[in-house]
Write an enzyme that holds these catalytic residues in place. Structure first.
Site, PDB file in Angstrom:
ATOM      1  N   SER A 123     -36.322 -29.065 -11.115  1.00 26.12           N
ATOM      2  CA  SER A 123     -35.278 -29.022 -12.138  1.00 26.12           C
ATOM      3  C   SER A 123     -34.095 -28.196 -11.642  1.00 26.12           C
ATOM      4  O   SER A 123     -34.182 -27.488 -10.644  1.00 26.12           O
ATOM      5  CB  SER A 123     -35.831 -28.377 -13.406  1.00 26.12           C
ATOM      6  N   LYS A 124     -33.025 -28.308 -12.394  1.00 26.65           N
ATOM      7  CA  LYS A 124     -31.830 -27.539 -12.082  1.00 26.65           C
ATOM      8  C   LYS A 124     -32.148 -26.044 -12.140  1.00 26.65           C
ATOM      9  O   LYS A 124     -31.642 -25.248 -11.363  1.00 26.65           O
ATOM     10  CB  LYS A 124     -30.741 -27.926 -13.080  1.00 26.65           C
ATOM     11  N   ARG A 125     -33.014 -25.689 -13.080  1.00 31.04           N
ATOM     12  CA  ARG A 125     -33.400 -24.289 -13.236  1.00 31.04           C
ATOM     13  C   ARG A 125     -34.106 -23.740 -11.982  1.00 31.04           C
ATOM     14  O   ARG A 125     -33.832 -22.626 -11.540  1.00 31.04           O
ATOM     15  CB  ARG A 125     -34.348 -24.164 -14.445  1.00 31.04           C
TER      16      ARG A 125
END
Ligand code: GLU
Length: 518
Positions: free
Chosen positions: A268-270
């Site tokens: 994910s972007k996180r």
């Protein structure tokens, strides 16, 4: 492999809902490699039928990303082609016609249910503990649609402008099968598939309908896309059958997921933010929030390196070779060598690829950036010097911008000296050796080459009766302030004879034997 006798035609079909995720870039790359390998065509189709999710600038971003990476498109919104337009928002009539045809043939139906009615149905299903709370072969008979209302009533509702959708009439009991080129046979019972909306109440098609209609009309032979679409594939097979296009249905290949760096779950972007790396090819400025997301390009990755890295995320040539140009990838690529298991996103590997490609770049090309960065820093760096620095430093860095950033010693005398090296290596013998070298340099010729520096050093040390190996670190310390670094004689050539003398003098002045360094 069986390319079903037709010319290979593949497509990359992103939705312009924001910056292209790196997983999407990999999908585009695999499609491209496959198309080129078989001498086929690569299409770009913009799937922008969801007006609520449309983000301005996203289409340009996609196109710029593909250009940057060298993924060339044969047909698409920029270069056109025999099946234009390639933007779904410009093709609404085509989808509507097919949906109406399905209704006329009894394979789809109009549904007039309001949001409240749908919600009430969902509740009823939940209370009855029904396995799937959805619009299907059983529940459709309790709802307001062209299967339950009279023909007259349906006409009336449509004529009065009442909102409606068109739903696919999914058969009640039947196995839907597809043979995925990567996953093998996938069999889903039709009771697991709900009566998907094909045309929304805004008159636009859903992804499913538009995607299948276009793949058919555009002559797509292979659908290569992310694993997240695998659950939709049985529905797509049904659609091909209902539309009467089963005999030319494309073959499917669903690519493995990209996993977090630790392998647990989807990337994910996180994860990227936490790990300090990008998940987008280019920097992206959100047009609504103005928030900026980092990109591989702006972080200093070379397109060749990113392509090579992405190619290996889910595919393997089956040999030891790791470095592949685009042409070599095209030669080596095959769908058979794509893994089923998710691919761990290891940014260290991306850095390794970048380093490998960087050190193979010609010095003059990289030197330009060094000259520019130095100038921005108010430092004068002639091209010739920048090329020498580049030649020396490119083996030691990951990104081109580090060439200048790591090159302070070529522009400035050290401001301090590493205390550990001082206490270990700076002694009377070192002082005598460096003094002798300094004096010998005073009468050496300009410009000082690495070769000449080596000879002057060897001669002066021989005269002073000092073994070179014993004082090399002290010499490095005097010139650079630290105990390790790039080739020292080339370093002397780059800084020049006078600067070498000055730095030796500075160290001799500042570093008294036995005292603590300043
Ligand atoms: N528009 C879909 C996406 O954004 C395309 C999926 C497909 O390739 O069928 O991923």
């Amino acid at each position: 492999m069986n390319t079903d006798q037709r010319e290979v035609r593949v497509r990359f079909a992103p939705s312009p809902t924001g910056p292209l995720h790196i997983g999407g870039v990999r999908t585009a790359l695999y499609n491209y490699l496959f198309a080129r390998k078989y001498g086929g065509q690569m299409l770009l189709r913009i799937e922008d039928t969801d007006q609520n999710r449309f983000v301005p600038g996203a289409e340009d971003y996609i196109i710029e990303s593909l250009n940057w990476l060298g993924i060339t498109i044969d047909e698409g919104p920029v270069n056109g082609g025999p099946h234009a337009p390639y933007r779904q928002s410009e093709r609404s009539e085509i989808y509507r016609k097919e949906a109406e045809r399905l209704v006329a043939e009894g394979k789809a139906y109009y549904a007039f249910d309001t949001a409240e009615e749908l919600e009430a149905m969902r509740k009823r299903m939940e209370e009855a503990n029904a396995p799937a709370a959805q619009y299907n072969a059983i529940t459709r008979l309790q709802m307001k649609n062209s299967l339950t209302l009279s023909a007259g009533e349906v006409q009336e509702r449509i004529a009065s402008g009442a909102p409606y959708v068109i739903r696919l009439k999914v058969p009640r009991k039947e196995d839907v099968r597809l043979n995925d080129l990567i996953r093998g046979w996938v069999v889903v019972h039709s009771s697991q598939i709900d009566d998907k909306v094909l045309i929304k109440s805004d008159g636009l098609p859903t992804y499913h309908l538009a995607n299948i209609v276009d793949d058919h009309l555009m002559g797509i032979t292979h659908v290569i896309r992310g694993e997240e679409w695998l659950p939709s594939a049985p529905l797509h097979v049904l659609l091909y059958r209902f539309l009467g296009w089963e005999s030319t249905m494309p073959q499917f290949a669903h690519l493995p997921l990209l996993l977090k760096p630790d392998g647990n779950g989807k990337l994910s972007k996180r994860d990227a933010d936490l790990g300090g790396f990008p998940v987008f090819p280019l920097q992206w400025k959100d047009p609504f929030t103005q928030a900026v997301a980092r990109g591989f390009r702006e972080d200093g990755y070379l397109p060749e390196a990113l392509v090579n890295f992405l190619a290996f995320l889910g595919w393997n040539p089956g040999t030891e070779q790791e470095l592949f140009t685009m042409d070599e990838l095209i030669q080596a690529f095959s769908l058979e060598q794509i893994h089923k298991a998710g691919a761990r996103f290891d940014i260290q590997k991306a850095k390794w690829f970048n380093h490998e490609y960087l050190r193979r770049q010609p010095n003059d090309r990289l030197a330009e950036a060094v000259v520019r960065q130095a100038a921005a820093d108010g430092v004068d760096c002639p091209v010739e010097k920048a090329e020498k620095i580049t030649g020396l430093m490119k083996e030691r860095v990951t990104f081109a911008h580090e060439l200048y950033a790591e090159s302070a010693i070529f522009f400035r005398a050290p401001e301090s000296y590493d205390p550990a090296v001082v206490s270990g290596k700076w002694n009377d013998e070192a002082v005598r050796a460096l003094t002798a070298f300094r004096d010998a340099l005073a009468s050496a010729e300009d410009p000082l080459t690495a070769e000449a520096a080596k000879t002057v050093l060897a001669t002066s040390l021989a005269e002073a009766g000092i073994k070179q190996g014993k004082i090399m670190q002290a010499l490095r310390l005097a010139i650079t302030g630290v105990g390790a670094g790039p080739d020292l004689m080339i370093t002397l050539e780059i800084i020049g004879r006078q600067e070498t003398i000055d730095r030796l003098q500075l160290a001799l002045d500042k570093l008294a034997v036995g005292s603590s360094p300043s």
